[in-house]
Design a protein around this motif. Sequence first.
Motif, PDB file in Angstrom:
ATOM      1  N   SER A   2       1.258  -1.448  -0.095  1.00 46.77           N
ATOM      2  CA  SER A   2       0.060  -0.189   0.031  1.00 46.77           C
ATOM      3  C   SER A   2       0.639   1.094  -0.076  1.00 46.77           C
ATOM      4  O   SER A   2       2.082   0.819   0.310  1.00 46.77           O
ATOM      5  N   TYR A  85      -3.385   5.764   2.140  1.00 47.75           N
ATOM      6  CA  TYR A  85      -3.642   6.153   3.134  1.00 47.75           C
ATOM      7  C   TYR A  85      -3.036   7.443   3.822  1.00 47.75           C
ATOM      8  O   TYR A  85      -1.115   6.841   3.352  1.00 47.75           O
ATOM      9  N   LEU A 104      -3.391   0.418   9.459  1.00 50.12           N
ATOM     10  CA  LEU A 104      -3.436  -0.094   7.896  1.00 50.12           C
ATOM     11  C   LEU A 104      -4.967  -0.887   8.826  1.00 50.12           C
ATOM     12  O   LEU A 104      -5.431  -1.664   7.439  1.00 50.12           O
TER      13      LEU A 104
END
Length: 105
Positions: A2, A85, A104
Amino acid sequence: MSKIAIVVPTIRMTESIPAFLEAWKPLFDKHNVEFILVDDTGDKPQIIHNGEKKELQSDLVSNKCAGVRQLGFLYIAKHLPDVEYLVTLDDDEKPIGDPIQDHLN
């Protein structure tokens, strides 16, 4: 993996940021974090992305106020659109465990 960005506004570049970076660097490296520092020590806030000063012309936020962290968000929206994020931290926080992974999860 991510794409994660961390935004930290500060008025204490020399007092807080060296200790902040020392404490967080292992986690930033582990998670391949895009680190956005909003330096609010001068006449106009400046964006520092992964240690490099960046130009972001904006009169939307005055300096020396809590809203300067918004400049970090604006920078991410404009220059890092693949960030999934976003975490914002104060310049005097130290990690306990792995708060990035906690975020996360």
